[in-house]
Design a protein around this motif. Sequence first.
Motif, PDB file in Angstrom:
ATOM      1  N   ASP B  65       6.947  -4.859   2.654  1.00  0.00           N
ATOM      2  CA  ASP B  65       6.088  -5.020   2.399  1.00  0.00           C
ATOM      3  C   ASP B  65       4.637  -3.904   2.811  1.00  0.00           C
ATOM      4  O   ASP B  65       5.373  -3.167   3.308  1.00  0.00           O
ATOM      5  CB  ASP B  65       5.389  -6.326   4.065  1.00  0.00           C
ATOM      6  N   ASN B  66       3.613  -3.919   2.018  1.00  0.00           N
ATOM      7  CA  ASN B  66       2.365  -2.900   2.237  1.00  0.00           C
ATOM      8  C   ASN B  66       2.500  -1.697   2.002  1.00  0.00           C
ATOM      9  O   ASN B  66       2.325  -0.477   2.839  1.00  0.00           O
ATOM     10  CB  ASN B  66       2.333  -3.005   4.077  1.00  0.00           C
ATOM     11  N   LEU B  67       3.338  -0.934   0.710  1.00  0.00           N
ATOM     12  CA  LEU B  67       3.853  -0.045   0.226  1.00  0.00           C
ATOM     13  C   LEU B  67       2.618   0.727  -0.562  1.00  0.00           C
ATOM     14  O   LEU B  67       2.421  -1.080  -1.455  1.00  0.00           O
ATOM     15  CB  LEU B  67       4.985  -0.784  -0.948  1.00  0.00           C
ATOM     16  N   GLN B  68       2.370   1.169  -0.284  1.00  0.00           N
ATOM     17  CA  GLN B  68       1.694   2.142  -1.123  1.00  0.00           C
ATOM     18  C   GLN B  68       1.704   1.818  -2.605  1.00  0.00           C
ATOM     19  O   GLN B  68       3.295   2.497  -2.863  1.00  0.00           O
ATOM     20  CB  GLN B  68       0.875   3.592  -0.751  1.00  0.00           C
ATOM     21  N   LYS B  69       0.479   1.853  -3.867  1.00  0.00           N
ATOM     22  CA  LYS B  69       0.884   1.605  -5.025  1.00  0.00           C
ATOM     23  C   LYS B  69       1.333   3.530  -5.861  1.00  0.00           C
ATOM     24  O   LYS B  69       2.364   3.348  -6.617  1.00  0.00           O
ATOM     25  CB  LYS B  69      -0.695   1.921  -6.115  1.00  0.00           C
ATOM     26  N   THR B  72       5.093   2.660  -4.860  1.00  0.00           N
ATOM     27  CA  THR B  72       5.867   2.010  -5.580  1.00  0.00           C
ATOM     28  C   THR B  72       6.405   2.432  -6.994  1.00  0.00           C
ATOM     29  O   THR B  72       7.284   2.046  -7.198  1.00  0.00           O
ATOM     30  CB  THR B  72       5.323   0.682  -5.726  1.00  0.00           C
ATOM     31  N   ASP B  73       4.783   3.327  -7.793  1.00  0.00           N
ATOM     32  CA  ASP B  73       5.212   3.963  -9.150  1.00  0.00           C
ATOM     33  C   ASP B  73       6.382   5.023  -9.129  1.00  0.00           C
ATOM     34  O   ASP B  73       7.220   5.288  -9.575  1.00  0.00           O
ATOM     35  CB  ASP B  73       4.413   4.758  -8.896  1.00  0.00           C
ATOM     36  N   ASN B  74       6.959   5.943  -7.129  1.00  0.00           N
ATOM     37  CA  ASN B  74       7.905   6.711  -7.143  1.00  0.00           C
ATOM     38  C   ASN B  74       9.084   5.841  -7.440  1.00  0.00           C
ATOM     39  O   ASN B  74      10.007   6.091  -8.029  1.00  0.00           O
ATOM     40  CB  ASN B  74       7.691   7.180  -5.876  1.00  0.00           C
ATOM     41  N   ILE B  75       9.529   3.904  -7.052  1.00  0.00           N
ATOM     42  CA  ILE B  75       9.934   3.500  -6.703  1.00  0.00           C
ATOM     43  C   ILE B  75      10.575   3.052  -8.143  1.00  0.00           C
ATOM     44  O   ILE B  75      12.273   3.432  -8.933  1.00  0.00           O
ATOM     45  CB  ILE B  75      10.712   2.215  -6.317  1.00  0.00           C
ATOM     46  N   ILE B  91       5.982  -6.943 -10.018  1.00  0.00           N
ATOM     47  CA  ILE B  91       5.632  -8.493 -10.135  1.00  0.00           C
ATOM     48  C   ILE B  91       5.137  -8.196  -9.129  1.00  0.00           C
ATOM     49  O   ILE B  91       5.965  -8.314  -7.814  1.00  0.00           O
ATOM     50  CB  ILE B  91       6.371  -9.357  -9.517  1.00  0.00           C
ATOM     51  N   SER B  92       4.218  -8.373  -8.794  1.00  0.00           N
ATOM     52  CA  SER B  92       2.856  -7.960  -6.843  1.00  0.00           C
ATOM     53  C   SER B  92       3.163  -9.303  -6.464  1.00  0.00           C
ATOM     54  O   SER B  92       3.569 -10.639  -6.796  1.00  0.00           O
ATOM     55  CB  SER B  92       1.313  -7.768  -7.647  1.00  0.00           C
ATOM     56  N   PRO B 118       3.955 -15.721   2.284  1.00  0.00           N
ATOM     57  CA  PRO B 118       5.541 -15.301   2.200  1.00  0.00           C
ATOM     58  C   PRO B 118       6.299 -13.860   2.007  1.00  0.00           C
ATOM     59  O   PRO B 118       7.372 -13.782   1.664  1.00  0.00           O
ATOM     60  CB  PRO B 118       6.171 -16.281   2.889  1.00  0.00           C
ATOM     61  N   LEU B 119       6.303 -14.228   0.486  1.00  0.00           N
ATOM     62  CA  LEU B 119       6.791 -13.513  -0.590  1.00  0.00           C
ATOM     63  C   LEU B 119       6.523 -11.826  -1.041  1.00  0.00           C
ATOM     64  O   LEU B 119       5.738 -11.855  -0.513  1.00  0.00           O
ATOM     65  CB  LEU B 119       6.393 -14.502  -2.089  1.00  0.00           C
ATOM     66  N   PRO B 120       7.589 -11.174  -1.164  1.00  0.00           N
ATOM     67  CA  PRO B 120       7.124  -9.873  -1.095  1.00  0.00           C
ATOM     68  C   PRO B 120       6.567  -9.607  -3.111  1.00  0.00           C
ATOM     69  O   PRO B 120       7.292 -10.033  -3.804  1.00  0.00           O
ATOM     70  CB  PRO B 120       8.863  -9.221  -0.971  1.00  0.00           C
ATOM     71  N   ASP B 121       6.553  -8.082  -2.763  1.00  0.00           N
ATOM     72  CA  ASP B 121       6.205  -7.686  -4.109  1.00  0.00           C
ATOM     73  C   ASP B 121       8.135  -7.394  -4.343  1.00  0.00           C
ATOM     74  O   ASP B 121       8.832  -7.047  -3.891  1.00  0.00           O
ATOM     75  CB  ASP B 121       5.639  -5.957  -3.819  1.00  0.00           C
TER      76      ASP B 121
END
Lengths: 220, 292
Positions: B65-69, B72-75, B91-92, B118-121
């Motif tokens: 949860d609550n990862l910065q953009k 997420t791009d790094n991942i 998928i957000s 309740p769903l995660p990114d």
Amino acid sequence: MIHFHNVTKEYENQTALRNITFSVGKGEMVFITGHSGSGKTTLLKLIYLAEKIDKGSISVSGWELEKLAESGIPFLRRNIGIVFQDFKLLANRNVFENVALALRIRGMGEKEIKGKVFEALKTVYLRHKTDSYPKALSGGEQQKVVIARAIVADPTVLLADEPTGNLDPDTASGIIRTFKEINACGTTVLIATHNRELFRNTGRRVIKLDAGNLIGEELG
Amino acid sequence: MKFLPYSFNISIQSLIRDKWINLLSMVTIAAGLFIISLAFFLAYNIDMATEKLPEKFTMLLYLEDNLQKEYTDNIINSVKKNKAVLSVKYISKEDALKELKSALKNSNYIFEGLEENPLPDALELKLRKDLVGPETAKKISEEVLKIKGVSEVDYGETFLSTIQYIRIGIKTIGIIMAIILSAGIIFVCYSTVKMLYYRRQEEFETFKLLGATRGFIRAPFIFEGAIIGLGGGLLSLFGMYVFYYMVILKFSVTIPFFKMILFPSDLFLVLPFLGMLLGIAGAALALGRLKY
């Protein structure tokens, strides 16, 4: 042409031929005689390797038989024409096909086969029986077909095992006349027979066998 | 080799003369080849049915949860570095919920009273078609789980393994059946040729005495073995064709699933050729080493 040197052949402790030594020159016509069981057929069989030599050496047209590999046997036999005592004609083939077989085995072409078969049948005066099957022929005619098959490929050596066995005297002398004609063309002829009448007054060499021993030679 | 046309003629004559024995051998061979073809037919259709599955296969990477953009791009970049990965789609959690709601639009009561999503990114991974398999998926899953920010991976492990097991299982059974039945076919040809040889043995003794080589004596039998095998192959091909048109296509009228079943065109070549090959092998074994 044919050289036997101290040749011995045994069958299960029974000696069929013992230390046989003789030679037959090129273009000769020689008779081998002896009673039944004297070793005449065995001697012929050794020449075309239907039997293996136990001791001694045989050479036929330059082939050293005791050294010859199994794969070479068919090529040795192609130099030898054989008139078998029991004919060995194929009942399901007509006269033409029986004679032609010797040439087909050699891979000859159809046209050449036709010419040679008709020529061989002419030699034995059987040209008119081309389409007949062995069963429809008399003993003498069957014998002539066997001779035609033996000579059709122009062998250097012709072997005949009791070629007049069951034939009447007139037919038998006709067969011998045919052998003389073939011999006159240069073919070496070796005839095994127990019938002394066949070689009487022929002036040909006669090799005498008795119980597997060579007991002498004479002129017929 | 000049005698080959003659040998071929002899073999045809022999096939006609002993037509019932030869026909029986052909039918037996055809039955064996028919069973082999059925196994091949089954394997082929399962292969065809499962061929498109890799294109639809996806892996889902659930993110914390609550990862910065930027994170997420790094991942995404890390995941893209894997050679087996074809594409990555973000998928957000909002999109995921929207999709879920549309999928469950008749059961919307589930979402009543839901205060928080309740769903995660997530990241949806598509793999290269040729690399899709339980092992690759498991390896990638283990690798991506090591990346900080990835909390869970889902890729339908059981489904992938089951498909793989079915494919391998059918192929293995097919190969084993083919080996056993091929040995049977060779034996049929062996017995037929041996029997024909013994019936004509006296004739061949004369052939040998007249100077026939092994090749001259063997050639007609090799031709016979080849023709019997070829006949068996063609008969089994005919059987397969009848089976396909009379059974499969007839059923497809009432059961639409049967429409998906295809006739492998390879059989048109494989069956006659295989039959011929096995026939030759049986004949060659039967003749063995001819003695002079």
